[in-house]
Design a protein around this motif. Structure first.
Motif, PDB file in Angstrom:
ATOM      1  N   LEU A 136       9.512   5.116  -7.968  1.00 34.86           N
ATOM      2  CA  LEU A 136       9.239   4.934  -6.546  1.00 34.86           C
ATOM      3  C   LEU A 136      10.497   4.474  -5.825  1.00 34.86           C
ATOM      4  O   LEU A 136      10.431   3.935  -4.733  1.00 34.86           O
ATOM      5  CB  LEU A 136       8.112   3.921  -6.350  1.00 34.86           C
ATOM      6  N   LYS A 137      11.639   4.694  -6.474  1.00 31.60           N
ATOM      7  CA  LYS A 137      12.873   4.175  -5.898  1.00 31.60           C
ATOM      8  C   LYS A 137      13.597   5.193  -5.028  1.00 31.60           C
ATOM      9  O   LYS A 137      14.151   4.845  -3.991  1.00 31.60           O
ATOM     10  CB  LYS A 137      13.824   3.744  -7.023  1.00 31.60           C
ATOM     11  N   ALA A 163       0.831  -1.195   0.000  1.00 27.99           N
ATOM     12  CA  ALA A 163       0.000   0.000   0.000  1.00 27.99           C
ATOM     13  C   ALA A 163       0.871   1.253   0.000  1.00 27.99           C
ATOM     14  O   ALA A 163       0.617   2.214  -0.712  1.00 27.99           O
ATOM     15  CB  ALA A 163      -0.919  -0.010   1.208  1.00 27.99           C
ATOM     16  N   GLU A 164       1.882   1.273   0.827  1.00 28.29           N
ATOM     17  CA  GLU A 164       2.748   2.446   0.853  1.00 28.29           C
ATOM     18  C   GLU A 164       4.197   2.001   1.048  1.00 28.29           C
ATOM     19  O   GLU A 164       4.468   0.906   1.547  1.00 28.29           O
ATOM     20  CB  GLU A 164       2.332   3.400   1.956  1.00 28.29           C
ATOM     21  N   VAL A 174       7.633   8.297   3.566  1.00 35.39           N
ATOM     22  CA  VAL A 174       6.694   7.223   3.277  1.00 35.39           C
ATOM     23  C   VAL A 174       5.597   7.789   2.389  1.00 35.39           C
ATOM     24  O   VAL A 174       4.995   8.798   2.717  1.00 35.39           O
ATOM     25  CB  VAL A 174       6.091   6.663   4.585  1.00 35.39           C
ATOM     26  N   VAL A 175       5.393   7.152   1.246  1.00 37.18           N
ATOM     27  CA  VAL A 175       4.350   7.624   0.337  1.00 37.18           C
ATOM     28  C   VAL A 175       3.469   6.456  -0.088  1.00 37.18           C
ATOM     29  O   VAL A 175       3.871   5.298   0.001  1.00 37.18           O
ATOM     30  CB  VAL A 175       4.938   8.290  -0.935  1.00 37.18           C
ATOM     31  N   ALA A 176       2.297   6.782  -0.569  1.00 34.41           N
ATOM     32  CA  ALA A 176       1.394   5.746  -1.081  1.00 34.41           C
ATOM     33  C   ALA A 176       1.970   5.186  -2.372  1.00 34.41           C
ATOM     34  O   ALA A 176       2.658   5.882  -3.117  1.00 34.41           O
ATOM     35  CB  ALA A 176       0.016   6.349  -1.341  1.00 34.41           C
ATOM     36  N   ALA A 203       6.886  16.801  -3.081  1.00 35.25           N
ATOM     37  CA  ALA A 203       6.491  17.640  -1.957  1.00 35.25           C
ATOM     38  C   ALA A 203       6.845  16.979  -0.641  1.00 35.25           C
ATOM     39  O   ALA A 203       7.390  17.612   0.271  1.00 35.25           O
ATOM     40  CB  ALA A 203       4.989  17.921  -2.034  1.00 35.25           C
ATOM     41  N   ALA A 204       6.581  15.679  -0.553  1.00 36.13           N
ATOM     42  CA  ALA A 204       6.870  14.947   0.675  1.00 36.13           C
ATOM     43  C   ALA A 204       8.367  14.967   0.951  1.00 36.13           C
ATOM     44  O   ALA A 204       8.816  15.130   2.089  1.00 36.13           O
ATOM     45  CB  ALA A 204       6.364  13.508   0.553  1.00 36.13           C
TER      46      ALA A 204
END
Length: 930
Positions: free
Chosen positions: A922-923, A868-869, A885-887, A897-898
Motif C-alpha cells: 500500500l506504499k 479506511a482509505e 486514493v484506494v481503500a 487499475a486505479a
RNA sequence: GCCGGAGUGGCGGAAUCGGCAGACGCAAACGACUCAAAAUCGUUCGGGUGAUCCCCGUGUGGGUUCGACUCCCACCUCCGGCACCA
C-alpha cells in the motif's frame, strides 16, 4: 481567558509536594520488577552546566517512563567530589578543599532540584566523605589481598603543572599533554601503585553480555589492543655473551605477529632500556651505545621532537642466531622498539614491515624477500624491493614452508612447527597497561598502606579504616601534596610490629571512587561509624541483590576508555573476590553529545581616529548590527578610519576584522569615549558592542556559557527540559540556539490553554472527527513509547507537537465529549515524563487524582491506527506522476487499475508500451513503459 | 598513516528490511487582530521570476534497481580516537 501559565509558581510548588510526599523514594519491593537507571554523577565544580541538564533530563524522562510502565525505578544522584580543582581553589583563594567542595555541593543540589528530576536524594553519595572513601580504601585493601594491586618502580607519566602522576588514559594525543591542564607530560621513574587491569584484558574485550554503543566498544577494543602472534626464541652468539652469563641470558625472546616471515629476519633490535644491551655490547661499540641510550632516555623527557620520524639506532657489535635457518644477524638497539610492549626486543624483517624497512634502508641492511605475490613476479622480482610489503602472498626462501599461503595458513603452521621444536610458541600481547592509581595529591582518598623499616609494606588493617584525610592540612602554594608535610598524618605505628612507621602519602585516582559508586547508592555510607572487617561487604547485600546491576547508564562518551573501562574491571575483580555475582556493572549504556557555545556575528564598528604605531586610537565609534548589511559602511582601513566586524573586545580595546581575509586591527579606546549606536538615543559604552563568537566548547574564558539557572528563571524547567530533548539528536549535540527555545514556549503554552481555556462554542460530537482524534492518540502513544525506549527524544517531542496540533483542531469540533477527555488526559500522561510539573498541574486541574506520576503508562491499540482509505503515489519510470486514493483493504488488481486510470499517469502511459506495473503493497505503484 | 562517525533547505533536524525527500520546530515574508507594538491566529516558505503541470535537487563521480538520502565502487570535507604496539 483563564489563568496564564506561570512555571515559576507551579514548579517549586510541585517539587516541594513531591519531596514532602516522598514520591520518588525508591524502596525495594519484591513484588515489582526493578529498573536501575543511572546517569553519570557530576563533579562539584560550583555551578550546574547546561551540559548537565542535557545529559540528565532526558535520562530522567526515560526513568520516569519506566516507572509509569510499572517498574520499581531507582534513579540516584551524587557527587564525584575528590579532585584537583578543589586544591587549586585552595591555592588561589585560600579556601580549604573540603569546604570549597561541600559549599559547591550545597549549591549544586539546589540547582539539581530545579530540574524536577526523580532523583532519590536519600540515596545521595558524596565520594569525599569518610563514610564513602572508607569503602574506597577497603576496596584497595581487597584488591591488594587478591594480588590485583601492586607497587613497582616504573617510568610513569607525570604532569609538572599538576605535580602528580597520571594514568596512561589521562595523557592525551600525540603531544602527550595532561588531560586536565594541557601541560606536556614528562616521564618520571617513581615507585607507584598499580591495579592489574591487564589480567582482565580478554574479558574486557567481550561485550556479548551488554548493550553498549558500537563506538564505545570499538574505543575500548582499540585501547586494549589485543594482537595475536608468536614468541620466538633467538640466541645470542655464544662468543658475544659475557663470560659470567647465565645460560638463559643467551636466549632472546621476541614477539611477532608474523612468524611466517622469520626467514626474512636480517637483524634484531633491542629497546635502549633493554637490560641485555648493557651485557652484549662489544667494547669497540660501547661508547656509541652508551651515547645513544643516554640520548634516548633524554628524548623521552623533552618529548621526542614530534615530526621527526627518521629511524635512529646503533649496532651493539653482537650477533644473534636465527633459529629457523641458523643465520647470524646483527643485534642493534633503537628507540623505535619500546621496552613496554612485548618483550622489548624484535626481529627485523625489512621486506615485510614498514618500520624495519625504513631502518634497514637507512643502515644498509639486507632486505631479502620471503613473501612473494603474482604482481611482484610480474614486475620481474625487483631487487632491492622498492617498498615494504606487509600483505598477503606465498612464502619463499623459507625452507620447508615455501609455497605456503601467508599469512593465513603460514602463521598457524610455522607457529606449530616452532612449538614442536621448542623454539617458540603462540602468544598474545596487549596495548593495555596496568592502571596507575597513585596521585601525589592531598584531595583524594589516602592509599591505606604503611611503610615500616622492619616489616616493609604493610596494609592498614580493615578495622582501622578510614585513613582520614587530616582536615587541618595546609595546602602548599607550590601545589605539592599537603600530606607530605603533615607530621600527624605521616607518622604512625606499624600494625605488625608496633614500631614507628610512615604512612603512604599518595592518594587514589578519583576514577577509583567512581568505579563503584553505582553500588554506593544502594546503601550510602553503609555502616558508617561501625568498625568493619575484610569479611564485610560495602553494601547492604539485600539492596545489591535487588537493584544491581545498572539497567540503563547514560553519560558522556569521553569516559569510554577511563571510567567505563575501569568500572567494568572493578566489577569483574569484585566478582572474583566473591563480592558480586554478575559480570558487568551496566547492562545498557548510551551516550549523549555535547552542547557547544552559540555562534554569533560581531557588530560592525566604524571608528575614526588616528594610528599610533600598529594600533588605531579611536576618536569616535559607531556600532551597527551585523545582520543589517544595508547599514554597513564599507569595511576597510585608512589613515583616519577603520571599519569592520568586532571580533573581540576588552575594557580598553577592540579587535576589528577589516576585510574578508580576516585582517585584524587593534583599536584602543579611552574609557570615557561614547559609542554611537543608531536607533539608540543615549550614547552607549564599549560593553554594549557585541563581539564575534565561534562555535566552540563552552567555557568561562570564551564567554559563551549558557547558565541553566537563568533559563529556568525565564522559561521554567519544563520548557528547558523539553527544549534540550527537542533541539538536537541526543547522541550528537551541537551549538546552542537561544531562539529555538521560543518554539517550545509556544508549544507548552498551547498545551496549557488546550486544557485551561474553554472553546468559543461547544459542538456536537462528530463520529468521523472523533475516530480521527482517537487514531491520532494511539499513533502518538505508539511513537512516544518507542522513541523513549530508543532514546530518540527529538522525534518524540515532534510527535507530541503533532498530537497537540491535532487536539487544537479537534477542540472546536468535539470539546467536552468523552472522546475529547480521553484524548486530553492521554496527552498529559505522555507529557508526564517530559514536563513533569506541567503535567501534574494540568492533571490536577482536570480533577484527576494525585499524582499523574503514579499513573500507568498508556498503551496503544494497533487496530486503532488503521485508516479506511489512503493515498498512494504512482510512479511512471521512476518519477511520481500522480496519486490515487484506494481503500485500505483494496487488492492489487484494484490498486493497479486505479493507478493506470489516474489522468496524469495516463498522459505518460498512452502511446507507449506498458512493460510492467509493480504494486509495492500500500506504499507505492510503479509503472514501467517503453 | 590506521580505525570509527558524520555530510539532507538560511538553521536544528526528520525519513534508511530501497517506495511521495524535507516530518516537527527556528528564522524569514505576507495577512488578520491592535491607535500602535508585542503576544496570538492564518498563509507562504529547497532551487528554477506565477502555476495543481514540468525540470533540477540529500558532499562529489560512477554503478545496481521499475525505483537509491538509504545498497555497491572510487573520491572529497569535517569531527572523534589511536599513533613507531612489532
Amino acid at each position: 481567558m483563564s489563568r496564564p501559565y506561570r512555571p515559576q509558581e507551579i514548579e517549586p510548588k510541585w517539587q516541594q509536594r513531591w519531596e514532602t510526599d516522598g514520591l520518588y523514594r525508591s524502596v525495594m519491593d519484591p513484588a515489582k520488577p526493578k529498573f536501575y537507571a543511572l546517569t553519570m554523577l557530576p563533579y562539584p565544580s560550583g555551578d550546574l552546566h547546561i551540559g548537565h541538564w542535557y545529559a540528565m533530563t532526558p535520562s530522567d524522562a526515560r526513568a520516569r517512563f519506566k516507572r509509569m510502565q510499572g517498574y520499581n525505578v531507582l534513579f540516584p544522584m551524587g557527587f564525584d567530589a575528590f579532585g584537583l580543582p578543589a586544591e587549586n581553589a585552595a591555592i588561589q583563594r585560600g579556601i580549604h578543599p573540603g569546604k570549597w567542595t561541600m559549599d559547591n555541593i550545597v549549591n549544586m543540589r539546589r540547582q539539581l532540584r530545579t530540574m524536577g528530576a526523580m532523583f532519590d536524594w536519600q540515596r545521595e553519595a558524596v565520594s569525599c566523605l569518610p563514610g564513602y572513601y572508607r569503602w574506597t580504601q577497603w576496596f584497595f585493601l581487597k584488591l591488594y589481598e587478591m594480588g590485583l594491586a601492586y607497587r613497582k618502580q616504573a617510568p610513569v607519566d607525570y604532569c609538572p603543572s599538576c605535580k602528580t602522576t597520571l594514568a596512561r588514559e589521562q595523557v592525551i594525543g600525540e603531544e602527550h599533554i595532561c588531560e586536565r591542564c594541557g601541560t606536556p607530560v614528562i616521564k618520571k621513574d617513581l615507585e607507584q601503585w598499580f591495579f592489574r587491569i591487564t589480567k582482565y584484558a580478554d574479558e574486557l574485550l567481550d561485550f556479548s553480555r551488554i548493550d553498549w554503543p558500537e563506538k564505545i566498544r570499538l574505543l575500548q577494543t582499540n585501547w586494549i589492543g589485543r594482537s595475536e602472534g608468536a614468541e620466538v626464541t633467538f640466541t645470542i652468539a655464544p662468543e658475544d655473551l659475557p663470560a659470567d652469563a647465565a645460560p638463559e641470558e643467551g636466549r632472546l625472546v621476541v614477539f611477532t605477529t608474523r612468524p611466517d616471515t622469520l626467514w626474512g629476519a636480517t637483524f634484531m633490535v633491542l629497546a635502549p632500556e633493554h637490560p641485555l644491551v648493557e651485557r652484549i655490547t662489544k667494547p669497540e661499540h660501547r661508547q656509541a651505545v652508551e651515547a645513544y641510550k643516554w640520548q634516548a632516555a633524554r628524548q623521552n623527557e623533552i618529548e621526542r621532537l614530534a615530526t621527526d620520524k627518521e629511524k635512529t639506532g646503533v649496532f651493539t657489535g653482537a650477533m644473534a642466531i636465527n633459529p629457523v635457518n641458523g643465520k647470524r644477524i646483527p643485534v642493534w638497539t633503537a628507540d623505535y622498539v619500546m621496552m613496554t610492549y612485548g618483550t622489548g626486543a624484535i626481529m627485523g624483517v625489512p621486506a615485510h614491515d614498514e618500520r624495519d624497512f625504513a631502518f634497514a634502508a637507512k643502515f644498509g641492511l639486507p632486505i631479502p624477500v620471503v613473501i612473494e605475490t603474482d604482481e611482484w613476479i610480474a614486475e620481474g622480482r625487483p631487487f632491492p624491493l622498492p617498498h615494504p610489503y606487509p600483505g598477503e602472498g606465498r612464502m619463499i626462501n623459507s625452507g620447508p614452508f615455501d609455497g605456503t599461503p601467508a599469512p593465513h595458513l603460514a602463521v598457524e603452521q610455522v607457529t606449530a612447527w616452532l612449538a614442536a621444536q621448542g623454539r617458540g610458541k603462540a602468544a598474545v600481547n596487549y596495548r593495555l597497561r596496568d592502571w596507575l592509581i597513585s596521585r601525589q595529591r592531598y584531595w583524594g582518598a589516602p592509599i591505606p598502606m604503611i611503610y615500616c623499616d622492619h616489616c616493609g609494606i604493610v596494609p592498614v588493617p580493615y578495622e582501622q579504616l578510614p585513613v582520614l584525610l587530616p582536615p587541618d592540612a595546609e595546602i602548599p602554594k607550590t601545589g605539592e601534596n599537603a600530606l607530605l608535610y603533615h607530621e600527624g598524618f605521616l607518622h604512625t605505628t606499624c600494625p605488625q610490629c608496633g614500631g614507628p612507621a610512615r604512612r603512604e602519602t599518595d592518594t587514589m585516582d578519583t576514577f577509583m571512587c567512581s568505579s563503584w559508586y553505582q553500588y554506593a547508592y544502594l546503601s550510602p555510607y553503609y555502616r558508617e561509624g561501625e568498625p568493619v572487617t575484610g569479611d564485610d561487604t560495602p553494601w547492604d547485600p539485600a539492596e545489591l541483590a535487588y537493584w544491581a546491576p545498572v539497567d540503563t547508564y547514560t553519560g558522556g562518551a569521553e569516559h569510554a576508555v577511563m571510567h567505563l573501562l575501569y568500572t567494568r574491571f572493578f566489577t569483574k575483580a569484585l566478582r572474583d573476590g566473591g563480592l558480586l555475582n554478575f559480570d558487568e556493572p551496566m547492562l545498557q549504556y548510551r551516550y549523549q553529545g555535547t552542547i557547544l557555545g552559540e555562534p554569533r556575528k560581531g557588530d560592525v564598528a566604524e571608528v575614526t581616529g588616528a594610528w599610533e604605531g600598529s594600533a588605531f586610537k579611536a576618536a569616535e565609534i559607531t556600532a551597527y548590527p551585523f545582520d543589517r548589511p544595508d547599514l554597513w559602511p564599507a569595511m576597510g582601513q585608512s589613515a583616519t578610519r577603520v571599519c569592520g566586524e568586532v571580533m573581540a573586545r576588552d575594557e580598553v580595546s577592540l579587535q576589528v576584522r577589516v576585510d574578508e581575509a580576516g585582517t585584524l586591527v587593534v583599536v584602543h579606546v579611552s574609557e570615557e569615549l561614547p559609542v554611537h549606536i543608531p536607533g539608540k538615543e543615549r550614547p552607549g559604552q564599549l560593553t554594549d558592542i557585541l563581539y564575534h563568537l565561534e562555535v566552540e566548547k563552552m567555557s568561562k574564558s570564551k564567554k559563551n556559557v549558557v547558565a541553566p539557572d537563568a533559563l529556568v528563571e525565564a522559561y521554567g524547567a519544563d520548557v528547558v527540559r523539553a527544549y534540550l530533548m527537542f533541539g538536537w539528536r541526543w547522541e550528537m549535540g551541537g551549538p546552542w540556539d537561544s531562539k529555538g527555545i521560543e518554539g517550545i514556549v509556544r508549544w507548552i503554552n498551547r498545551v496549557w490553554s488546550l486544557v485551561t481555556d474553554a472553546p468559543r462554542h461547544r459542538a456536537a460530537p462528530d463520529a468521523g472527527a472523533e475516530r480521527e482524534l482517537l487514531r491520532a492518540m494511539h499513533s502518538a502513544i505508539k511513537a512516544v513509547t518507542q522513541d523513549l525506549e530508543n532514546f530518540s527524544f527529538n522525534t518524540l517531542i515532534a510527535r507530541l507537537m503533532e498530537y497537540t496540533n491535532a487536539l487544537s483542531k479537534a477542540k472546536e469540533a468535539g470539546w467536552g465529549t468523552p472522546t475529547w477527555d480521553t484524548a486530553l488526559t492521554h496527552l498529559l500522561l505522555l507529557l508526564a515524563p517530559i514536563t513533569p510539573h506541567l503535567a501534574e498541574e494540568l492533571w490536577e486541574s482536570l480533577g484527576k487524582p494525585y499524582s499523574i506520576h503514579l499513573q500507568p503508562w498508556p498503551t496503544w491499540d494497533e487496530a486503532m491506527l488503521a485508516v479506511a482509505e489512503l493515498e498512494i503515489p504512482v510512479q511512471v519510470n521512476g518519477k511520481v506522476r500522480g496519486k490515487v486514493v484506494v481503500a485500505a483493504d483494496a487488492d492489487e488488481a484494484t490498486i493497479k487499475a486505479a493507478a493506470l486510470a489516474e489522468p496524469n499517469v495516463r498522459r505518460y502511459v498512452e502511446g507507449r508500451q506498458l512493460v510492467k506495473v509493480i504494486v509495492a503493497g500500500l506504499k507505492l505503484v510503479s509503472v514501467v513503459v517503453k
